[in-house]
Design an enzyme around this catalytic site. Structure first.
Site, PDB file in Angstrom:
ATOM      1  CD1 TRP A 131      32.948  39.217  39.311  1.00 41.15           C
ATOM      2  CD2 TRP A 131      35.184  39.281  39.457  1.00 41.15           C
ATOM      3  NE1 TRP A 131      33.426  37.965  39.026  1.00 41.15           N
ATOM      4  CE2 TRP A 131      34.792  37.966  39.109  1.00 41.15           C
ATOM      5  CE3 TRP A 131      36.547  39.566  39.601  1.00 41.15           C
ATOM      6  CZ2 TRP A 131      35.719  36.942  38.915  1.00 41.15           C
ATOM      7  CZ3 TRP A 131      37.465  38.547  39.401  1.00 41.15           C
ATOM      8  CH2 TRP A 131      37.048  37.250  39.057  1.00 41.15           C
ATOM      9  CG  ASP A 212      39.262  43.204  36.168  1.00 36.65           C
ATOM     10  OD1 ASP A 212      39.139  42.833  34.981  1.00 36.65           O
ATOM     11  OD2 ASP A 212      38.929  42.481  37.129  1.00 36.65           O
ATOM     12  CE  LYS A 247      34.626  37.130  31.564  1.00 34.63           C
ATOM     13  NZ  LYS A 247      33.706  36.597  32.529  1.00 34.63           N
TER      14      LYS A 247
END
Ligand code: KET
Length: 398
Positions: A131, A212, A247
């Site tokens: 990311w 993560d 999300k």
């Protein structure tokens, strides 16, 4: 004038693109850029479980005090159980320090600031690629950011051997950032067997995993996607875990996340919690009460929890169906080219292998938005736009 010397901000590669999409007047534009789940109608869902949690909060009324620095006790406990399952030995030992944070981004950054202060000299290694914001965040905190081999462009898979070799050769006490599931941007994950192979390397080399977990539930399932966290915890390793509800609960703007630090024992966990609190206090002071109310209710309420699980399962199944649709249409339109990576890669993203010129053509000529790296948010596809997307891709690949 004080600020004439400033460098202009080039904008964030993901967020700016999403803004460009919003401003695009062309009808039929398709947003496959930002990592947001859109439903079959192309909308960000407001999940019934979240609405029900909010209705209960509204009905309960009550004041809105500051939360403690470390966040809501109910949410922190619920997060620990979500990550580890009930009755995990790491929880029984009291060796996990958990903070509610401002999104998982807030957690990642608080952890980064903490490491800079208390593990100075340790560099962090992120996957190649990762990311975009990982590098920016950790460099912003003053850490040296390096990368380890990860994505194999030749196969659309994982360079597992090269990854292990690099990790086994890192300086001791290095920090290793890993995506627990649904790797961003590639969609390429480690298998459970590969995670198991990693454990002795992490332990022997005295590495500190920084996990993560932003897409829990979008890989194989809510429980299944926590596999790596539970494995590393079971192995007794120390580690950081930043997890997000943006999300999985479709609550992007609520900024709901947490940071958990797994320590050697309960005494160390208390020390760590104290310094994490100090880090937060001198930054944003305390997290958001509304986010805590939503998350803690959904995770523990016997009516809301199964509702949410079914919703997550539905979102995951829809993405998987879109992967199969895109694969089928593209394979028919572009014979001789292998698109199996759409089937093997997992979660919201796939790495299409399109180069920046092809991505620019998709946007300029076809109003289809992908991130410059070729990352596609598969969750932006639906029955109404998947054929159009496949045809546009076929055109730029021709
Ligand atoms: N980690 C990863 C891997 C990640 O993809 C995101 C968001 C975050 C953390 C931050 O999530 P938060 O809402 O702070 O809990 N990624 C998407 C959005 C963004 O770039 O901010 C994306 O990659 O499109």
């Amino acid at each position: 004038m004080f600020f004439q010397h400033l460098e202009p901000y080039a904008g964030d590669p993901i967020l700016s693109l999403n803004e460009a999409y919003q401003a695009d007047p062309r009808p039929g534009k398709i947003n496959l850029s930002i990592g947001i789940y859109f439903d079959e109608q192309g909308r960000i869902p407001n999940l019934p479980s979240v609405q029900a949690a909010e209705a209960k909060m509204l009905a309960a009324g009550g004041p809105k005090p500051y939360l403690p620095i470390e966040g809501s006790a109910a949410m922190r406990a619920a997060v620990q159980t979500l990550l580890l399952g009930a009755d995990h030995p790491a929880l029984a030992a009291g060796r996990v320090a958990t903070l509610q944070t401002v999104g998982s981004s807030g957690g990642l950054r608080v952890g980064a600031d903490f490491l800079r202060r208390w593990l100075p000299g340790s560099g962090i290694w992120i996957s190649d690629p990762s990311w975009d914001n990982h590098r920016a965040m950790f460099e912003g905190a003053g850490l040296t950011v390096n990368s380890y081999p990860y994505y194999d462009a030749a196969t659309g898979g994982l360079r597992f051997e090269a990854m292990c070799q690099t990790l086994a050769g890192l300086p001791k006490r290095s920090v290793v950032l890993m995506h627990v599931c649904c790797h961003n941007p590639t969609g390429v994950d480690l298998s459970p067997a590969q995670w198991q192979q990693l454990v002795p390397i992490l332990r022997d080399r005295e590495l500190l995993p920084y996990l993560d977990l932003a897409y829990q539930g979008y890989g194989d399932g809510i429980e299944e996607d926590a596999y790596a966290v539970r494995l590393l915890a079971q192995a007794g390793l120390s580690m950081f875990v930043a997890n997000s509800f943006s999300k999985s609960m479709s609550v992007y703007g609520e900024r709901a996340g947490a940071l958990s630090v797994f320590c050697a024992d309960a005494d160390e966990a208390q020390l760590v919690l104290g310094q994490l609190k100090a880090t937060v206090r001198r930054n944003y002071s305390s997290p958001a009460i509304h986010a805590a109310g939503i998350v803690s209710r959904i995770l523990v309420d016997p009516e809301l929890r199964p509702m949410w699980e079914a919703e997550v399962n539905g979102m995951r199944a829809r993405i998987q169906a879109m992967r199969r649709r895109l694969h089928a249409v593209l394979s028919a339109r572009v014979p001789g080219r292998n698109f199996d990576y759409f089937l093997t890669q997992r979660g919201m993203f796939s790495y299409t292998g399109l180069n920046p010129d092809q991505v620019a053509r998709l946007r300029d000529e076809f109003a289809v938005y992908l991130v410059r790296s070729g990352r596609m948010c598969v969750a932006g596809l639906n029955e109404g736009n998947v054929v159009q997307t496949a045809e546009a891709m076929a055109a730029v690949l021709a």
